[in-house]
Each structure stands twice: as C-alpha cells, then as structure tokens.
Design a protein around this motif. Sequence first.
Motif, PDB file in Angstrom:
ATOM      1  N   ALA A  43       0.829  -1.208   0.000  1.00  0.00           N
ATOM      2  CA  ALA A  43       0.000   0.000   0.000  1.00  0.00           C
ATOM      3  C   ALA A  43       0.862   1.255   0.000  1.00  0.00           C
ATOM      4  O   ALA A  43       0.576   2.219  -0.713  1.00  0.00           O
ATOM      5  N   VAL A  44       1.922   1.239   0.786  1.00  0.00           N
ATOM      6  CA  VAL A  44       2.808   2.392   0.861  1.00  0.00           C
ATOM      7  C   VAL A  44       3.565   2.567  -0.455  1.00  0.00           C
ATOM      8  O   VAL A  44       3.771   3.688  -0.919  1.00  0.00           O
ATOM      9  N   SER A  45       3.953   1.484  -1.078  1.00  0.00           N
ATOM     10  CA  SER A  45       4.756   1.531  -2.299  1.00  0.00           C
ATOM     11  C   SER A  45       3.948   1.903  -3.529  1.00  0.00           C
ATOM     12  O   SER A  45       4.518   2.394  -4.514  1.00  0.00           O
ATOM     13  N   ASP A  46       2.654   1.701  -3.489  1.00  0.00           N
ATOM     14  CA  ASP A  46       1.800   1.977  -4.642  1.00  0.00           C
ATOM     15  C   ASP A  46       1.952   3.433  -5.078  1.00  0.00           C
ATOM     16  O   ASP A  46       1.866   4.349  -4.269  1.00  0.00           O
ATOM     17  N   ILE A  79      -2.392  -5.433  13.804  1.00  0.00           N
ATOM     18  CA  ILE A  79      -3.349  -6.269  13.069  1.00  0.00           C
ATOM     19  C   ILE A  79      -4.765  -5.745  13.258  1.00  0.00           C
ATOM     20  O   ILE A  79      -5.519  -5.611  12.286  1.00  0.00           O
ATOM     21  N   ASN A  80      -5.129  -5.425  14.486  1.00  0.00           N
ATOM     22  CA  ASN A  80      -6.480  -4.907  14.743  1.00  0.00           C
ATOM     23  C   ASN A  80      -6.734  -3.619  13.971  1.00  0.00           C
ATOM     24  O   ASN A  80      -7.819  -3.422  13.419  1.00  0.00           O
ATOM     25  N   ARG A  81      -5.735  -2.765  13.939  1.00  0.00           N
ATOM     26  CA  ARG A  81      -5.899  -1.499  13.214  1.00  0.00           C
ATOM     27  C   ARG A  81      -6.093  -1.769  11.732  1.00  0.00           C
ATOM     28  O   ARG A  81      -6.914  -1.125  11.077  1.00  0.00           O
ATOM     29  N   GLN A  82      -5.354  -2.696  11.203  1.00  0.00           N
ATOM     30  CA  GLN A  82      -5.491  -3.027   9.790  1.00  0.00           C
ATOM     31  C   GLN A  82      -6.894  -3.555   9.474  1.00  0.00           C
ATOM     32  O   GLN A  82      -7.462  -3.245   8.441  1.00  0.00           O
ATOM     33  N   GLU A  83      -7.424  -4.346  10.379  1.00  0.00           N
ATOM     34  CA  GLU A  83      -8.744  -4.951  10.155  1.00  0.00           C
ATOM     35  C   GLU A  83      -9.889  -3.963  10.364  1.00  0.00           C
ATOM     36  O   GLU A  83     -10.862  -3.990   9.631  1.00  0.00           O
ATOM     37  N   LYS A  84      -9.755  -3.103  11.351  1.00  0.00           N
ATOM     38  CA  LYS A  84     -10.872  -2.225  11.724  1.00  0.00           C
ATOM     39  C   LYS A  84     -10.855  -0.886  11.011  1.00  0.00           C
ATOM     40  O   LYS A  84     -11.895  -0.262  10.850  1.00  0.00           O
ATOM     41  N   ASN A  85      -9.696  -0.433  10.611  1.00  0.00           N
ATOM     42  CA  ASN A  85      -9.580   0.926  10.076  1.00  0.00           C
ATOM     43  C   ASN A  85      -8.975   0.952   8.681  1.00  0.00           C
ATOM     44  O   ASN A  85      -8.142   1.792   8.383  1.00  0.00           O
ATOM     45  N   THR A  86      -9.413   0.050   7.837  1.00  0.00           N
ATOM     46  CA  THR A  86      -8.838  -0.033   6.495  1.00  0.00           C
ATOM     47  C   THR A  86      -8.969   1.286   5.752  1.00  0.00           C
ATOM     48  O   THR A  86      -8.019   1.765   5.137  1.00  0.00           O
ATOM     49  N   ASP A  87     -10.136   1.923   5.826  1.00  0.00           N
ATOM     50  CA  ASP A  87     -10.338   3.179   5.106  1.00  0.00           C
ATOM     51  C   ASP A  87      -9.462   4.297   5.659  1.00  0.00           C
ATOM     52  O   ASP A  87      -8.846   5.045   4.902  1.00  0.00           O
ATOM     53  N   SER A  88      -9.399   4.422   6.996  1.00  0.00           N
ATOM     54  CA  SER A  88      -8.588   5.502   7.561  1.00  0.00           C
ATOM     55  C   SER A  88      -7.104   5.256   7.299  1.00  0.00           C
ATOM     56  O   SER A  88      -6.349   6.204   7.088  1.00  0.00           O
ATOM     57  N   PHE A  89      -6.673   3.999   7.278  1.00  0.00           N
ATOM     58  CA  PHE A  89      -5.280   3.692   6.961  1.00  0.00           C
ATOM     59  C   PHE A  89      -4.971   4.136   5.537  1.00  0.00           C
ATOM     60  O   PHE A  89      -3.956   4.786   5.283  1.00  0.00           O
ATOM     61  N   SER A  90      -5.854   3.825   4.613  1.00  0.00           N
ATOM     62  CA  SER A  90      -5.651   4.228   3.220  1.00  0.00           C
ATOM     63  C   SER A  90      -5.599   5.744   3.098  1.00  0.00           C
ATOM     64  O   SER A  90      -4.782   6.287   2.346  1.00  0.00           O
ATOM     65  N   GLN A  91      -6.446   6.427   3.840  1.00  0.00           N
ATOM     66  CA  GLN A  91      -6.445   7.890   3.815  1.00  0.00           C
ATOM     67  C   GLN A  91      -5.140   8.443   4.380  1.00  0.00           C
ATOM     68  O   GLN A  91      -4.586   9.406   3.855  1.00  0.00           O
ATOM     69  N   GLU A  92      -4.642   7.836   5.455  1.00  0.00           N
ATOM     70  CA  GLU A  92      -3.380   8.284   6.045  1.00  0.00           C
ATOM     71  C   GLU A  92      -2.223   8.091   5.067  1.00  0.00           C
ATOM     72  O   GLU A  92      -1.347   8.950   4.954  1.00  0.00           O
ATOM     73  N   ILE A  93      -2.232   6.977   4.359  1.00  0.00           N
ATOM     74  CA  ILE A  93      -1.192   6.704   3.361  1.00  0.00           C
ATOM     75  C   ILE A  93      -1.263   7.744   2.251  1.00  0.00           C
ATOM     76  O   ILE A  93      -0.254   8.330   1.855  1.00  0.00           O
ATOM     77  N   ASP A  94      -2.472   7.993   1.759  1.00  0.00           N
ATOM     78  CA  ASP A  94      -2.639   8.989   0.693  1.00  0.00           C
ATOM     79  C   ASP A  94      -2.193  10.372   1.163  1.00  0.00           C
ATOM     80  O   ASP A  94      -1.527  11.104   0.421  1.00  0.00           O
ATOM     81  N   HIS A  95      -2.529  10.727   2.391  1.00  0.00           N
ATOM     82  CA  HIS A  95      -2.131  12.023   2.945  1.00  0.00           C
ATOM     83  C   HIS A  95      -0.597  12.115   3.052  1.00  0.00           C
ATOM     84  O   HIS A  95       0.005  13.129   2.698  1.00  0.00           O
ATOM     85  N   ALA A  96       0.019  11.052   3.539  1.00  0.00           N
ATOM     86  CA  ALA A  96       1.488  11.055   3.683  1.00  0.00           C
ATOM     87  C   ALA A  96       2.163  11.174   2.320  1.00  0.00           C
ATOM     88  O   ALA A  96       3.179  11.865   2.193  1.00  0.00           O
ATOM     89  N   LYS A  97       1.601  10.550   1.311  1.00  0.00           N
ATOM     90  CA  LYS A  97       2.183  10.619  -0.019  1.00  0.00           C
ATOM     91  C   LYS A  97       2.047  12.007  -0.629  1.00  0.00           C
ATOM     92  O   LYS A  97       2.868  12.406  -1.442  1.00  0.00           O
ATOM     93  N   SER A  98       1.018  12.737  -0.226  1.00  0.00           N
ATOM     94  CA  SER A  98       0.797  14.067  -0.796  1.00  0.00           C
ATOM     95  C   SER A  98       1.663  15.136  -0.137  1.00  0.00           C
ATOM     96  O   SER A  98       1.793  16.236  -0.650  1.00  0.00           O
ATOM     97  N   ASP A  99       2.251  14.819   1.027  1.00  0.00           N
ATOM     98  CA  ASP A  99       3.100  15.803   1.729  1.00  0.00           C
ATOM     99  C   ASP A  99       4.471  15.926   1.102  1.00  0.00           C
ATOM    100  O   ASP A  99       5.049  15.145   0.545  1.00  0.00           O
TER     101      ASP A  99
END
Length: 114
Positions: free
Chosen positions: A34-37, A94-114
């Motif tokens: 996800a980070v490398s994408d 693991i719990n964060r990955q399972e429960k917060n998939t959308d917020s994780f993706s948003q955080e990744i997208d935000h980090a990539k835009s900085d």
Amino acid sequence: MVSNVCAATDPSFSHDLSGPHGTIPEYAQRVKDAVSDNLTPEQVQIVLHKAADAARVRALRALQAAASPDEEEEQGKMHEWCMKVVKPFVQAFINRQEKNTDSFSQEIDHAKSD
C-alpha cells in the motif's frame, strides 16, 4: 520487523499472531504494498530503508537491554520483551489493519501528498 527477533527465539511467535488476512509477515507485506503503490522505485527504496533502519534500531535496543552473561537470564528478558512489548504492538497493528482499512488508506494517501 521487531517481531522477527521474537520469532528467532520462538518460531511459533508469528503464527500465534495472525488475523483474517494471515500472519504478521503477510500484514506487513500488505502495508508495504500500500505504501509503495504509486511511488517511484527510488522513493520505495528510501521508504523501505528508513522503515528497516527504525525497526533495526528498536530491535538492537531490546537486544542490548536483554544482554547478560547468563544465557538463561538473557532469554528470559527477551521472552518478557516479546510478550509485554512486541506481542501487544503486533496485535494492535493487526487490529488497526482490520478495523480501520479506510482511515489507513487515507493516512497513506495524505502522507504521499506531503
């Protein structure tokens, strides 16, 4: 990853920590993907090196803290660190990955835009 240190002393460590999408190495690979994408190969290498360096530093600190001339004492300290620090960290990951998939993706997208 710091869990590798624990798995080296207890091969069942990684298998005891799993979720619906597999074991911790499989979750780590999902995050890496996800980070490398959409990053250039050069950016991927920079990110992977920084992550590996941070994990290495943390593992080395734990190994240094556990160092003892008494091998049994050292193994006991490592086991305690694995159970009290690494295991809860991995379970939360693991719990964060399972429960917060959308917020994780948003955080990744935000980090990539900085």
